[in-house]
Design an enzyme around this catalytic site. Structure first.
Site, PDB file in Angstrom:
ATOM      1  N   ASP A 182       9.323   3.047   0.137  1.00  0.00           N
ATOM      2  CA  ASP A 182       8.216   3.702   0.816  1.00  0.00           C
ATOM      3  C   ASP A 182       8.394   3.445   2.309  1.00  0.00           C
ATOM      4  O   ASP A 182       8.069   2.383   2.824  1.00  0.00           O
ATOM      5  CB  ASP A 182       6.878   3.149   0.308  1.00  0.00           C
ATOM      6  CG  ASP A 182       5.694   3.853   0.960  1.00  0.00           C
ATOM      7  OD1 ASP A 182       5.873   4.458   2.037  1.00  0.00           O
ATOM      8  OD2 ASP A 182       4.589   3.777   0.404  1.00  0.00           O
TER       9      ASP A 182
ATOM     10  N   LYS B  14       3.780   9.891   8.386  1.00  0.00           N
ATOM     11  CA  LYS B  14       3.495   9.424   9.744  1.00  0.00           C
ATOM     12  C   LYS B  14       4.389  10.041  10.822  1.00  0.00           C
ATOM     13  O   LYS B  14       4.128  11.137  11.285  1.00  0.00           O
ATOM     14  CB  LYS B  14       3.530   7.892   9.774  1.00  0.00           C
ATOM     15  CG  LYS B  14       2.474   7.293   8.810  1.00  0.00           C
ATOM     16  CD  LYS B  14       2.135   5.880   9.104  1.00  0.00           C
ATOM     17  CE  LYS B  14       1.331   5.200   7.998  1.00  0.00           C
ATOM     18  NZ  LYS B  14      -0.104   5.189   8.189  1.00  0.00           N
TER      19      LYS B  14
ATOM     20  N   TYR C 238       0.862  -1.192   0.000  1.00  0.00           N
ATOM     21  CA  TYR C 238       0.000   0.000   0.000  1.00  0.00           C
ATOM     22  C   TYR C 238       0.884   1.222   0.000  1.00  0.00           C
ATOM     23  O   TYR C 238       1.810   1.334   0.804  1.00  0.00           O
ATOM     24  CB  TYR C 238      -0.920   0.005   1.228  1.00  0.00           C
ATOM     25  CG  TYR C 238      -1.863   1.194   1.251  1.00  0.00           C
ATOM     26  CD1 TYR C 238      -2.887   1.314   0.316  1.00  0.00           C
ATOM     27  CD2 TYR C 238      -1.732   2.193   2.203  1.00  0.00           C
ATOM     28  CE1 TYR C 238      -3.746   2.410   0.319  1.00  0.00           C
ATOM     29  CE2 TYR C 238      -2.595   3.293   2.219  1.00  0.00           C
ATOM     30  CZ  TYR C 238      -3.597   3.390   1.274  1.00  0.00           C
ATOM     31  OH  TYR C 238      -4.447   4.474   1.296  1.00  0.00           O
TER      32      TYR C 238
HETATM   33  N1  PLP Z   1       2.708   4.340   2.186  1.00  0.00           N
HETATM   34  C1  PLP Z   1       2.555   3.489   3.188  1.00  0.00           C
HETATM   35  C2  PLP Z   1       3.547   2.393   3.384  1.00  0.00           C
HETATM   36  C3  PLP Z   1       1.474   3.625   4.065  1.00  0.00           C
HETATM   37  O1  PLP Z   1       1.311   2.756   5.081  1.00  0.00           O
HETATM   38  C4  PLP Z   1       0.573   4.692   3.873  1.00  0.00           C
HETATM   39  C5  PLP Z   1      -0.590   4.876   4.767  1.00  0.00           C
HETATM   40  O2  PLP Z   1      -0.887   4.090   5.616  1.00  0.00           O
HETATM   41  C6  PLP Z   1       0.784   5.565   2.809  1.00  0.00           C
HETATM   42  C7  PLP Z   1       1.871   5.367   1.977  1.00  0.00           C
HETATM   43  C8  PLP Z   1      -0.142   6.709   2.570  1.00  0.00           C
HETATM   44  O3  PLP Z   1       0.013   7.691   3.534  1.00  0.00           O
HETATM   45  P1  PLP Z   1      -1.196   8.699   3.888  1.00  0.00           P
HETATM   46  O4  PLP Z   1      -2.263   7.870   4.522  1.00  0.00           O
HETATM   47  O5  PLP Z   1      -0.559   9.696   4.790  1.00  0.00           O
HETATM   48  O6  PLP Z   1      -1.647   9.298   2.595  1.00  0.00           O
END
Ligand code: PLP
Length: 400
Positions: A214, A242, A128
Site C-alpha cells: 500500500d 494521494k 491503515y
Molecule cells: N492507504 C493508506 C496507506 C492511506 O494512508 C490511506 C489514506 O490516508 C488510504 C489507503 C486510503 O486512501 P483514501 O483516503 O484516498 O481513501
C-alpha cells in the site's frame, strides 16, 4: 455533517480544540476564514508534495477544466498518467485508475482473492488501508473501526515488524494477500525493520500469497518509484493514491501483467467507476509527476526532515523518521509497532498541537499520523517551524 466534517480526523477529536476552516493555501502555508496563516504539515494528508497551489499543477487543472470536466470515455490525461505510473513504479506493469485509495485497496483485495481462490487477508496492527471493512481490523489512523460488534473473520492481523507472526499466519496457505504499508505512516511513522519487507516477500512466495504494497502515502513520496524502489522489493500488486492526483481525487492499483489482465473488461474481476480516470484529476496528477521527474526533490525533502529531527535531538521525545516522513512521539523509544506508538503520551501531544496552532503551525491533529513536508517548506519555513517546535516542546515537557 457528523462531527461537522467530511473525514473524522479533521474534527480535532484526538487533540481537543476547534478546527479552523481553511479558505486557501499557497506553498507551505494555509489560511483560515479569519485570515490566520499557518505553516501546514498536513498538506492534505500527503498529496501536496509540491506545496499548495503549485503553478504548474494549477495551470494543468485550468487547462483541462476549459476542455471539460468528465467524459466517462477514454481520454488523454488518464492514458498519460497511467503510462507515467507504469514507467516509474518498478513492479507496475499495468494499472487501473480509480477515485480514492480506499477504492484501490478494495479493488486490489478483490483481484487478489480472484487470482488465488482464497478469501483471507493479512494486515498489520496500526496499518491503515482506507475504510474497506476487512481493512478496519486494528486499523491505524488513531481510531479507525467498523463500529459494529461483528468483526471481519476474514482478516488476520499481525504486529508490524513481526515477521515470525506473519509467517505463522501465511503457513496456513489460505491467505490471498498481505497488505502492508512499506513504511507505516498511520500509527505515526514507523519504519520497517531491516529484513521485514524482504521476509514478507519470501514468505508470500513460499505460501502462494500475493504481496500488496500500500503505497498510497509512500508512492512518489519516498522516491519516484516509491518504497519498492527505495527498498528494492517487488510486490505483486501496488496500491497508489494521494500524490498521483496532485490534490484531486485519484487512486490506482496495478502490478503484474498476468494479475492485472484478470480485471474487467480483459478478465472476469469486475471493477468500474463513473469518474474513474477523471481528466481534471489525472491532469493534476500528471503535472505533479512531471515536476517530480524533472527535478526529483527526494534528497532535499529527506534533508529537511532530518534537520527537524536533529533540531529536537536534545529533547526527551522520540522522533520517528523514515525518508522525509516523520512523527514526534512523547516516548522514550522510537516505536517499532502500534503497541509502541500507543505508549506515547497522547495528552502531551494534544497540548503540543494546540500550542503549535496558536503559534501558526498546523500539525496533523492526531499522534498517529505522519508529518508531511513539501518542496515549498524552504529554509525560512523550517527555521520558524523548528523554533516553535523546540520552544513548545520544552515548555510542555517541563510542565509534565
Ligand atoms: N492507504 C493508506 C496507506 C492511506 O494512508 C490511506 C489514506 O490516508 C488510504 C489507503 C486510503 O486512501 P483514501 O483516503 O484516498 O481513501
Amino acid at each position: 455533517m457528523p462531527g461537522g466534517v467530511s473525514s473524522p480526523v479533521r474534527a480535532f477529536g484526538a487533540v481537543g480544540g476547534t478546527p479552523p476552516f481553511i479558505r486557501k493555501g499557497s506553498g507551505a502555508y494555509i489560511e483560515d476564514v479569519d485570515g490566520r496563516r499557518y505553516i501546514d504539515l498536513v498538506m492534505s494528508w500527503g498529496p501536496l508534495i509540491l506545496g499548495h497551489s503549485h503553478p504548474e499543477v494549477a495551470e494543468a487543472v485550468r487547462a483541462q477544466v476549459a476542455l471539460g470536466a468528465s467524459f466517462g470515455a477514454p481520454s488523454e490525461p488518464e492514458l498519460a498518467l497511467a503510462e507515467t505510473i507504469c514507467r516509474l513504479v518498478p513492479s507496475v506493469e499495468r494499472v487501473r485508475l480509480v477515485s480514492s485509495g480506499t477504492e484501490a485497496v478494495m479493488s486490489a483485495a478483490r483481484l487478489a482473492r480472484a487470482a488465488t481462490g482464497r478469501r483471507r487477508l493479512l494486515k498489520f496492527a496500526g496499518g491503515y488501508h482506507g475504510h474497506y471493512d476487512p481493512m478496519l481490523e486494528q486499523g491505524g489512523s488513531g481510531l479507525a473501526t467498523l463500529g459494529l460488534e461483528a468483526r471481519s473473520v476474514e482478516t488476520a492481523v499481525a504486529p508490524y515488524n513481526d515477521l515470525a507472526a506473519a509467517e505463522e499466519v501465511l503457513a496456513g496457505g489460505d491467505v490471498a494477500a498481505v497488505f502492508v504499508e512499506p513504511i507505516a505512516a498511520n500509527m505515526g511513522v514507523v519504519a520497517p525493520a531491516p529484513g521485514f519487507l524482504e521476509g514478507l516477500r519470501a514468505a508470500c512466495d513460499e505460501s502462494g500469497t500475493l504481496l500488496v504494497f500500500d503505497e498510497v502515502i509512500t508512492g512518489f513520496r519516498v522516491a519516484l518509484g516509491g518504497a519498492q524502489e527505495r527498498f528494492g522489493i517487488r510486490p505483486d500488486l501496488t496500491v497508489l493514491g494521494k500524490i498521483i492526483g496532485g490534490g484531486l481525487p485519484v487512486g490506482a492499483y496495478g502490478g503484474r501483467d498476468d494479475l492485472m489482465r484478470l480485471v474487467a473488461p480483459e478478465g472476469p474481476v469486475y471493477q468500474a467507476g463513473t469518474l474513474a480516470g477523471n481528466p481534471i484529476a489525472c491532469a493534476a496528477g500528471l503535472a505533479t509527476l512531471r515536476v517530480l521527474e524533472r527535478d526529483p526533490p527526494y534528497a532535499r525533502l529527506e534533508a529537511a526532515a532530518e534537520r527537524l529531527a536533529e533540531g529536537l535531538h536534545d529533547l526527551p521525545v522520540a522522533v520517528s523518521r523514515s525518508a522525509s516522513l516523520l512523527t514526534v512521539f512523547f516516548a522514550d523509544q522510537v516505536p517499532v509497532n502500534y503497541e509502541g506508538a500507543r505508549r506515547s503520551d497522547l495528552e502531551a501531544f494534544g497540548r503540543l498541537h494546540g500550542a503549535m496552532l496558536a503559534d501558526g503551525v498546523y500539525l496533523p491533529p492526531s499522534q498517529f499520523e505522519a508529518w508531511f513536508l513539501s518542496t515549498a517548506h524552504d529554509g525560512e519555513v523550517l527555521d520558524s517551524l523548528e523554533r516553535a517546535l523546540a520552544a513548545n516542546l520544552e515548555r510542555i515537557i517541563a510542565a509534565r
